[in-house]
Enzyme design. Structure first.
Site, PDB file in Angstrom:
ATOM      1  N   THR A  12       0.813  -1.216   0.000  1.00 40.22           N
ATOM      2  CA  THR A  12       0.000   0.000   0.000  1.00 40.22           C
ATOM      3  C   THR A  12       0.847   1.268   0.000  1.00 40.22           C
ATOM      4  OG1 THR A  12      -0.110   0.075   2.423  1.00 40.22           O
ATOM      5  CG2 THR A  12      -1.831  -1.181   1.274  1.00 40.22           C
ATOM      6  N   TYR A  36      18.455  16.168  42.209  1.00 44.99           N
ATOM      7  CA  TYR A  36      17.075  16.603  41.983  1.00 44.99           C
ATOM      8  C   TYR A  36      16.960  17.384  40.680  1.00 44.99           C
ATOM      9  CZ  TYR A  36      12.553  18.864  42.730  1.00 44.99           C
ATOM     10  OH  TYR A  36      11.254  19.289  42.585  1.00 44.99           O
ATOM     11  N   TRP A  49      22.417  16.121  46.667  1.00 38.85           N
ATOM     12  CA  TRP A  49      20.958  16.118  46.618  1.00 38.85           C
ATOM     13  C   TRP A  49      20.450  17.131  45.598  1.00 38.85           C
ATOM     14  CZ3 TRP A  49      17.122  19.682  46.941  1.00 38.85           C
ATOM     15  CH2 TRP A  49      15.807  19.187  46.985  1.00 38.85           C
ATOM     16  N   CYS A  68      -0.242   6.735   7.538  1.00 39.70           N
ATOM     17  CA  CYS A  68      -1.619   6.248   7.565  1.00 39.70           C
ATOM     18  C   CYS A  68      -2.512   7.328   8.169  1.00 39.70           C
ATOM     19  CB  CYS A  68      -1.698   4.966   8.402  1.00 39.70           C
ATOM     20  SG  CYS A  68      -3.372   4.331   8.628  1.00 39.70           S
ATOM     21  N   ARG A 104       4.124   6.692   3.096  1.00 34.19           N
ATOM     22  CA  ARG A 104       3.363   7.844   3.557  1.00 34.19           C
ATOM     23  C   ARG A 104       2.563   7.447   4.799  1.00 34.19           C
ATOM     24  NH1 ARG A 104       0.817   5.786  -0.996  1.00 34.19           N
ATOM     25  NH2 ARG A 104      -1.406   5.294  -0.769  1.00 34.19           N
ATOM     26  N   CYS A 128      -4.626   5.595  11.553  1.00 38.54           N
ATOM     27  CA  CYS A 128      -4.034   5.454  12.890  1.00 38.54           C
ATOM     28  C   CYS A 128      -3.134   6.620  13.271  1.00 38.54           C
ATOM     29  CB  CYS A 128      -3.262   4.142  12.999  1.00 38.54           C
ATOM     30  SG  CYS A 128      -1.722   4.080  12.024  1.00 38.54           S
ATOM     31  N   ASP A 158      18.049  12.061  50.260  1.00 41.46           N
ATOM     32  CA  ASP A 158      16.796  12.773  50.495  1.00 41.46           C
ATOM     33  C   ASP A 158      16.118  12.237  51.752  1.00 41.46           C
ATOM     34  OD1 ASP A 158      14.539  14.545  49.131  1.00 41.46           O
ATOM     35  OD2 ASP A 158      13.576  12.725  49.878  1.00 41.46           O
ATOM     36  N   CYS A 161      -2.439  -0.120  14.704  1.00 40.00           N
ATOM     37  CA  CYS A 161      -3.384   0.302  13.664  1.00 40.00           C
ATOM     38  C   CYS A 161      -4.517  -0.716  13.533  1.00 40.00           C
ATOM     39  CB  CYS A 161      -2.666   0.458  12.328  1.00 40.00           C
ATOM     40  SG  CYS A 161      -3.744   1.064  10.997  1.00 40.00           S
TER      41      CYS A 161
END
Length: 486
Positions: free
Chosen positions: A34, A427, A423, A69, A67, A72, A443, A42
């Site tokens: 296709t 973070y 620490w 779809c 290309r 989906c 921590d 899909c």
């Protein structure tokens, strides 16, 4: 035909046959009969194995002549979690491409940000993905263009400009090649289908940000609400709103969890920032994560298992601006979360730029804060000096905290600044870079939660224990924090 060693064709075909949505965004399948490429889930009939090729990115499939779809919409799938896991050149490059660096700075600018030559970067991307940065950026522009075509009534000239195309001709050609339809046909088809998302307010673009199930939105929203900076962020019901500082201007976003997606309403001063804003919002909410992989790994641990079962799909809160998170981390040193947000709000009110007529402000830039004296900051002098040193490094480019930053390098550079220890550096890396494998053994909340689970509470012993949670230690931190608030 390009084939990557990272994709096992037989495994990928089994995924496609089962229509497993967890793998959407991790690869696409091109159907030779296709000429269309699809996401694994899909709903169309699964093609014969002999007619299927597998590609790591939509850009790779497009370069192979396929290309997208239109059933989906593979370009609307969550991104691959691999790029957040990886701190190598390709992973960092993919994150920066998603942030729009190629459109803003070109391939040379992208390579400079990564510390390599453009030739080496191109060679590495082609070796692993089959396409270079220009093709990846082209696929990104096509995705943004389709989004604007289908969700707005903007003239196509404005859509082309906002998506990053250099001309209307290039825009038209790309849309036809990628979607096998003209812009007018795409817009007409979406109108006939009833629209992709409900209409937003004037000047606002409404989008759906996809994620992989499960998604613990309440825990994530509660985390953001507890730390919301006055004038910059607010949580109202189940909607989180904040201002955005973007490459071409300011903006704001309202994020609301919904079934299978997060609804985003973006207001932008410059539409060229749309793709960047979406990318940063996705990183803020950790929407490209693979929660099943994380929960399976951490849930197998006897100590963490009950926590994971109580909060499946827990995400690591990221950032829309790494510099902002770094400043806020310093403000939070040795004070409560409430006190830190109060000080951050005062800085935003005094030094942040107005974002709208209602008093919202964007968070102050590192450049603006670097010009202040310690005496001008509402905090102890030692912390003020740390903040100014941090902002000076950020403003001068000696420290960069963005999508392309290596977390380990960032932590090392941060700890070279006065007043920033493990620490604070950890973070910042956890949130600003989106690193999935940062463990904050020092921590207090992590240590307290670990002790309640019967784990070591000594930082060194706990760090050694946590090595079994690699590469998802950031998620383990969030589960330990969450257990403290549950």
């Amino acid at each position: 035909m390009f084939v990557t060693a990272l994709l096992d064709p037989d495994f990928c075909y089994r995924v496609a046959r089962s229509r497993d949505a967890r793998f959407d965004g991790q690869f696409v399948l091109g159907v030779t009969s296709t000429g269309i490429y699809c996401r694994p889930s899909c709903p169309a009939m699964t093609p014969k194995r002999a007619n299927v090729r597998f590609y790591p990115t939509p850009a790779t499939a497009q370069a192979a002549g396929f290309r997208a779809c239109l059933r989906c919409l593979p370009d609307a799938a969550p991104g691959s979690p691999d790029w957040n896991l990886r701190a190598d050149l390709v992973g960092r490059a993919m994150r920066l491409v998603g942030d729009g660096v190629v459109e803003r700075d070109g391939v040379t600018g992208l390579a400079d940000r990564l510390g390599y030559s453009a030739r080496h970067l191109n060679r590495q991307l082609i070796a692993e993905l089959g396409v270079g940065p220009l093709a990846l950026a082209r696929a990104r522009r096509a995705q943004i263009a389709r989004t604007l075509i289908e969700t707005t009534t903007l003239p196509f000239a404005d859509v082309a400009f906002a998506a990053g195309f250099s001309s209307i001709r290039q825009f038209n050609e790309t849309v036809r090649e990628v979607f096998a339809a003209t812009p007018s046909a795409l817009r007409a088809k979406r109108r006939t289908a009833g629209g992709q998302v409900p209409a937003a307010g004037p000047g606002t673009i409404a989008l759906r940000l996809a994620y992989r199930e499960p998604f613990d939105a309440p825990a994530l929203w509660a985390f953001l609400a507890a730390r919301a900076v006055p004038h910059v962020e607010v949580v109202e019901g189940d909607t989180y709103r904040r201002t955005l500082r973007l490459p071409h201007g300011v903006g704001s976003v309202a994020l609301t969890p919904a079934a299978g997606h997060v609804r985003a309403e973006l207001t932008l001063a410059d539409l060229r920032d749309l793709g960047t804003a979406v990318h940063r919002c996705r990183r803020l909410l950790d929407l490209d994560a693979d929660p099943v992989a994380v929960d399976t790994a951490l849930g197998a641990d006897p100590a963490l298992g009950p926590l994971v079962a109580a909060h499946p799909g827990l995400r690591v809160p990221g950032a829309v601006d790494g510099a902002e998170i770094a400043v806020r981390a310093v403000l939070g040193q040795q004070v409560s979360v409430a006190a830190a947000r109060t000080v951050a709000g005062r800085l935003a009110e005094q030094y942040g730029e107005p974002a709208d007529a209602d008093g919202a402000r964007v968070f102050p830039t590192a450049e603006a804060l670097a010009e202040l004296t310690p005496a001008a900051l509402p905090m102890p002098a030692s912390r003020a000096r740390t903040l100014i040193a941090l902002c000076t490094a950020l403003a001068g480019g000696d420290l960069v905290l963005d999508a392309g930053t290596d977390p380990a390098e960032a932590m090392e550079a941060l700890q070279e600044l006065p007043g920033i220890g493990p620490w604070t550096a950890g973070y910042i890396a956890l949130r600003a870079t989106g690193a999935p494998d940062v463990f904050l053994s020092g921590d207090l909340g992590v240590r307290r939660a670990a002790a309640q689970l019967g784990l070591p509470d000594d930082p060194r012993a706990l760090d050694e224990w946590a090595s079994r949670w690699r590469p998802w230690r950031s998620y383990a931190v969030l589960h330990l924090w969450q257990s403290e608030t549950s």
